[in-house]
Design a protein around this motif. Structure first.
Motif, PDB file in Angstrom:
ATOM      1  N   THR A 160     -72.660  25.885   0.439  1.00  0.00           N
ATOM      2  CA  THR A 160     -71.849  26.247   1.677  1.00  0.00           C
ATOM      3  C   THR A 160     -72.254  25.239   2.666  1.00  0.00           C
ATOM      4  OG1 THR A 160     -73.193  27.939   2.700  1.00  0.00           O
ATOM      5  CG2 THR A 160     -71.700  28.649   1.073  1.00  0.00           C
ATOM      6  N   ARG A 161     -73.505  24.840   2.823  1.00  0.00           N
ATOM      7  CA  ARG A 161     -73.909  23.943   3.765  1.00  0.00           C
ATOM      8  C   ARG A 161     -73.380  22.513   3.079  1.00  0.00           C
ATOM      9  NH1 ARG A 161     -79.986  23.942   6.080  1.00  0.00           N
ATOM     10  NH2 ARG A 161     -79.694  22.631   7.860  1.00  0.00           N
ATOM     11  N   TRP A 162     -73.569  22.123   1.929  1.00  0.00           N
ATOM     12  CA  TRP A 162     -73.097  20.848   1.392  1.00  0.00           C
ATOM     13  C   TRP A 162     -71.770  20.810   1.084  1.00  0.00           C
ATOM     14  CZ3 TRP A 162     -77.986  20.285  -2.103  1.00  0.00           C
ATOM     15  CH2 TRP A 162     -79.200  20.160  -1.448  1.00  0.00           C
ATOM     16  N   LYS A 163     -70.880  21.406   1.726  1.00  0.00           N
ATOM     17  CA  LYS A 163     -69.254  21.530   1.207  1.00  0.00           C
ATOM     18  C   LYS A 163     -68.421  20.752   1.666  1.00  0.00           C
ATOM     19  CE  LYS A 163     -67.943  24.242   5.342  1.00  0.00           C
ATOM     20  NZ  LYS A 163     -67.685  25.416   5.904  1.00  0.00           N
ATOM     21  N   ASP A 164     -69.027  19.260   2.345  1.00  0.00           N
ATOM     22  CA  ASP A 164     -68.252  18.086   2.776  1.00  0.00           C
ATOM     23  C   ASP A 164     -68.140  17.175   1.652  1.00  0.00           C
ATOM     24  OD1 ASP A 164     -67.749  19.546   5.358  1.00  0.00           O
ATOM     25  OD2 ASP A 164     -69.413  18.868   6.219  1.00  0.00           O
ATOM     26  N   GLY A 165     -66.938  16.712   1.792  1.00  0.00           N
ATOM     27  CA  GLY A 165     -66.962  15.370   0.685  1.00  0.00           C
ATOM     28  C   GLY A 165     -66.644  15.775  -0.551  1.00  0.00           C
ATOM     29  N   ALA A 166     -66.163  17.017  -0.972  1.00  0.00           N
ATOM     30  CA  ALA A 166     -65.841  17.379  -2.283  1.00  0.00           C
ATOM     31  C   ALA A 166     -65.118  18.620  -2.343  1.00  0.00           C
ATOM     32  CB  ALA A 166     -67.020  17.305  -3.376  1.00  0.00           C
ATOM     33  N   ASP A 167     -63.963  18.675  -3.245  1.00  0.00           N
ATOM     34  CA  ASP A 167     -63.231  19.967  -3.204  1.00  0.00           C
ATOM     35  C   ASP A 167     -64.060  21.134  -4.108  1.00  0.00           C
ATOM     36  OD1 ASP A 167     -61.461  17.893  -5.293  1.00  0.00           O
ATOM     37  OD2 ASP A 167     -61.937  19.893  -5.930  1.00  0.00           O
ATOM     38  N   VAL A 168     -63.585  22.130  -4.066  1.00  0.00           N
ATOM     39  CA  VAL A 168     -64.467  23.105  -4.800  1.00  0.00           C
ATOM     40  C   VAL A 168     -64.419  22.984  -6.392  1.00  0.00           C
ATOM     41  CG1 VAL A 168     -62.428  24.638  -4.811  1.00  0.00           C
ATOM     42  CG2 VAL A 168     -64.955  25.461  -5.151  1.00  0.00           C
ATOM     43  N   LEU A 169     -63.212  22.307  -6.798  1.00  0.00           N
ATOM     44  CA  LEU A 169     -63.082  22.377  -8.230  1.00  0.00           C
ATOM     45  C   LEU A 169     -64.090  21.287  -8.921  1.00  0.00           C
ATOM     46  CD1 LEU A 169     -61.634  23.392 -10.884  1.00  0.00           C
ATOM     47  CD2 LEU A 169     -59.821  21.630 -10.517  1.00  0.00           C
ATOM     48  N   ALA A 170     -63.752  20.288  -8.353  1.00  0.00           N
ATOM     49  CA  ALA A 170     -64.878  18.889  -8.568  1.00  0.00           C
ATOM     50  C   ALA A 170     -66.316  19.234  -8.368  1.00  0.00           C
ATOM     51  CB  ALA A 170     -64.418  17.733  -7.545  1.00  0.00           C
ATOM     52  N   ALA A 171     -66.474  19.863  -7.095  1.00  0.00           N
ATOM     53  CA  ALA A 171     -68.185  20.098  -7.064  1.00  0.00           C
ATOM     54  C   ALA A 171     -68.671  21.030  -8.033  1.00  0.00           C
ATOM     55  CB  ALA A 171     -68.240  20.763  -5.485  1.00  0.00           C
ATOM     56  N   THR A 172     -67.722  22.023  -8.505  1.00  0.00           N
ATOM     57  CA  THR A 172     -68.141  22.890  -9.667  1.00  0.00           C
ATOM     58  C   THR A 172     -68.428  22.404 -10.902  1.00  0.00           C
ATOM     59  OG1 THR A 172     -66.911  24.922  -8.365  1.00  0.00           O
ATOM     60  CG2 THR A 172     -67.674  25.383 -10.784  1.00  0.00           C
ATOM     61  N   ALA A 173     -67.462  21.482 -11.045  1.00  0.00           N
ATOM     62  CA  ALA A 173     -67.614  20.817 -12.357  1.00  0.00           C
ATOM     63  C   ALA A 173     -68.698  19.828 -12.575  1.00  0.00           C
ATOM     64  CB  ALA A 173     -66.466  19.789 -12.574  1.00  0.00           C
ATOM     65  N   TRP A 174     -68.923  19.241 -11.273  1.00  0.00           N
ATOM     66  CA  TRP A 174     -70.231  18.388 -11.438  1.00  0.00           C
ATOM     67  C   TRP A 174     -71.573  18.990 -11.567  1.00  0.00           C
ATOM     68  CZ3 TRP A 174     -68.457  15.903  -6.177  1.00  0.00           C
ATOM     69  CH2 TRP A 174     -67.314  15.214  -6.246  1.00  0.00           C
ATOM     70  N   GLN A 175     -71.580  20.296 -10.826  1.00  0.00           N
ATOM     71  CA  GLN A 175     -72.770  21.058 -10.943  1.00  0.00           C
ATOM     72  C   GLN A 175     -73.070  21.730 -12.341  1.00  0.00           C
ATOM     73  OE1 GLN A 175     -73.181  24.171  -7.896  1.00  0.00           O
ATOM     74  NE2 GLN A 175     -71.566  22.949  -6.621  1.00  0.00           N
ATOM     75  N   LEU A 176     -71.714  22.268 -12.941  1.00  0.00           N
ATOM     76  CA  LEU A 176     -71.934  22.625 -14.377  1.00  0.00           C
ATOM     77  C   LEU A 176     -72.294  21.524 -15.377  1.00  0.00           C
ATOM     78  CD1 LEU A 176     -68.699  25.171 -14.285  1.00  0.00           C
ATOM     79  CD2 LEU A 176     -71.058  25.719 -14.686  1.00  0.00           C
ATOM     80  N   THR A 177     -71.955  20.305 -15.167  1.00  0.00           N
ATOM     81  CA  THR A 177     -72.223  19.265 -16.167  1.00  0.00           C
ATOM     82  C   THR A 177     -73.533  18.764 -15.939  1.00  0.00           C
ATOM     83  OG1 THR A 177     -69.868  18.489 -15.916  1.00  0.00           O
ATOM     84  CG2 THR A 177     -71.383  17.121 -16.995  1.00  0.00           C
ATOM     85  N   ALA A 178     -74.017  18.711 -14.730  1.00  0.00           N
ATOM     86  CA  ALA A 178     -75.356  18.348 -14.662  1.00  0.00           C
ATOM     87  C   ALA A 178     -76.197  19.710 -15.097  1.00  0.00           C
ATOM     88  CB  ALA A 178     -75.705  18.086 -12.950  1.00  0.00           C
ATOM     89  N   GLY A 179     -75.976  20.593 -14.887  1.00  0.00           N
ATOM     90  CA  GLY A 179     -76.720  21.744 -15.302  1.00  0.00           C
ATOM     91  C   GLY A 179     -77.222  21.760 -16.651  1.00  0.00           C
ATOM     92  N   GLY A 180     -75.866  21.497 -17.535  1.00  0.00           N
ATOM     93  CA  GLY A 180     -75.964  21.483 -18.907  1.00  0.00           C
ATOM     94  C   GLY A 180     -76.677  20.181 -19.575  1.00  0.00           C
ATOM     95  N   ILE A 181     -76.393  19.167 -18.867  1.00  0.00           N
ATOM     96  CA  ILE A 181     -77.309  17.851 -19.455  1.00  0.00           C
ATOM     97  C   ILE A 181     -78.628  18.073 -19.129  1.00  0.00           C
ATOM     98  CG2 ILE A 181     -77.631  15.445 -18.823  1.00  0.00           C
ATOM     99  CD1 ILE A 181     -74.573  15.183 -18.289  1.00  0.00           C
ATOM    100  N   LEU A 182     -79.052  18.649 -18.111  1.00  0.00           N
ATOM    101  CA  LEU A 182     -80.410  18.846 -17.771  1.00  0.00           C
ATOM    102  C   LEU A 182     -81.161  19.775 -18.569  1.00  0.00           C
ATOM    103  CD1 LEU A 182     -80.463  19.148 -13.825  1.00  0.00           C
ATOM    104  CD2 LEU A 182     -81.380  17.446 -15.178  1.00  0.00           C
ATOM    105  N   LEU A 183     -80.274  20.835 -19.115  1.00  0.00           N
ATOM    106  CA  LEU A 183     -80.958  22.097 -20.148  1.00  0.00           C
ATOM    107  C   LEU A 183     -80.924  21.273 -21.462  1.00  0.00           C
ATOM    108  CD1 LEU A 183     -79.115  24.997 -19.054  1.00  0.00           C
ATOM    109  CD2 LEU A 183     -81.575  24.679 -19.300  1.00  0.00           C
TER     110      LEU A 183
END
Length: 341
Positions: A160-183
């Motif tokens: 919620t604090r870093w909500k500027d500069g990206a819509d919710v769908l894109a931000a969720t996609a980036w987080q999920l992809t990054a989390g999967g790649i890190l795992l």
């Protein structure tokens, strides 16, 4: 209330996810289980969003993906395998209180009294529904659940604090992809080769990745952007409710009178945490409303201070816009209607 209904999709899907993980997914592969939950969901949402991170969102996606996806998914997987579904859901139900406390210093969202009261009532209802005095609970499983609550509360509020500069769908996609790649490399190093997946396990992973992850996290982050953190945390109480209802409908468990009372209390807690109404047109503080006799008896600060009136009305009341004094009112008094300490 539409944002409340949309946000509720997430805890309902997560409540079912405990059951699916416990019954259909391999118990000894939490790292692969978390990776196969995050990465496919992230790739699907990336294909829909068609946006790449820019600027600070490259490292923000990695940080949020590590917290909200990698670590959180592993902890939830471990808790789901080591604890009964009802117990795992019960421990996760403390998220409203955790999120409220973390939200206060982090995003300056001071909880309302209704949120705190709703959390207390809702948690009491969860206790009535699920705490049945089971013996032999796994302490590592309970610890994993508690850690998941802390990690998710901090990560969701960072979102919620870093909500500027990206819509919710894109931000969720980036987080999920990054989390999967890190795992993936961690899973390969710790757990070896990927496990063989029969058809039932593939279907379970499809639900976990597409419904309990892609759809649920979009709904959850959307709620965090449109609702107070306390309200979102209270809606999360639907998570254990879903677990009990699934146990009744799927596993044939009987719903006792104690559990019915608990369900009512949980729903009452969610209702208390709903967003405040916007008021009716023509109500107090609306432009174009003439002040009645009752308003004239209010102190000057209540009539024209502390944000109750729009800017043009405050300027006129304070004398910045010329006005004709009322009958029997001296001009000096008219200019000082809103002056005060």
């Amino acid at each position: 209330m539409r944002w409340v209904a949309l946000t509720a999709v997430a805890p309902v899907a997560w409540g079912a996810n405990y059951y699916v993980t416990h019954e259909f997914l391999p118990a000894d592969r939490p790292l692969y289980g978390a990776a196969l939950r995050a990465l496919p969901a992230g790739l699907v949402l990336l294909a829909v969003a068609r946006q790449r991170p820019r600027g600070a969102w490259w490292w923000r996606s990695a940080v949020l993906g590590l917290l909200n996806m990698s670590v959180f998914f592993v902890l939830v997987y471990v808790a789901s395998q080591l604890l009964p579904t009802s117990v795992a859901s019960t421990v996760m139900a403390v998220s409203p209180l955790t999120m409220m406390l973390v939200a206060w210093p982090l995003v300056s969202q001071r909880p309302r009294a209704a949120h705190l009261l709703g959390a207390a009532i809702g948690l009491g209802g969860v206790a009535l529904m699920l705490l049945t005095g089971q013996d032999g609970l796994s302490l590592p499983g309970v610890a994993a659940s508690v850690a998941a609550v802390l990690v998710s509360s901090f990560g969701h509020l960072l979102a919620t604090r870093w909500k500027d500069g990206a819509d919710v769908l894109a931000a969720t996609a980036w987080q999920l992809t990054a989390g999967g790649i890190l795992l993936l490399p961690v899973a390969a190093a710790v757990e070896g080769a990927p496990p063989a997946l029969p058809a039932s396990t593939l279907l379970a992973f499809a639900y976990v990745a597409l419904v309990a992850t892609a759809l649920a996290f979009v709904a959850w982050f959307t709620g965090l952007r449109h609702l107070p953190a306390g309200t979102v945390g209270l809606i999360g109480l639907l998570n254990p409710v879903t677990g009990v209802l699934l146990g009744t409908a799927v596993a044939g468990e009987a719903l006792t009178a104690q559990q019915v009372c608990g369900l009512v209390l949980v729903l009452a807690g969610v209702w208390l945490g709903r967003p405040a109404g916007r008021g009716r047109p023509g109500g107090p503080g609306r432009p174009g409303r003439r002040a009645g006799r009752g308003d004239e008896r209010q102190p000057a600060r209540a009539r024209c201070g502390e944000g109750r009136w729009p800017a043009w009305a405050r300027r006129r009341a304070s004398g910045r816009v010329p006005r004709q004094p009322g009958a029997g009112e001296r001009p000096a008094r008219a200019a000082a209607r809103c002056d005060g300490p």
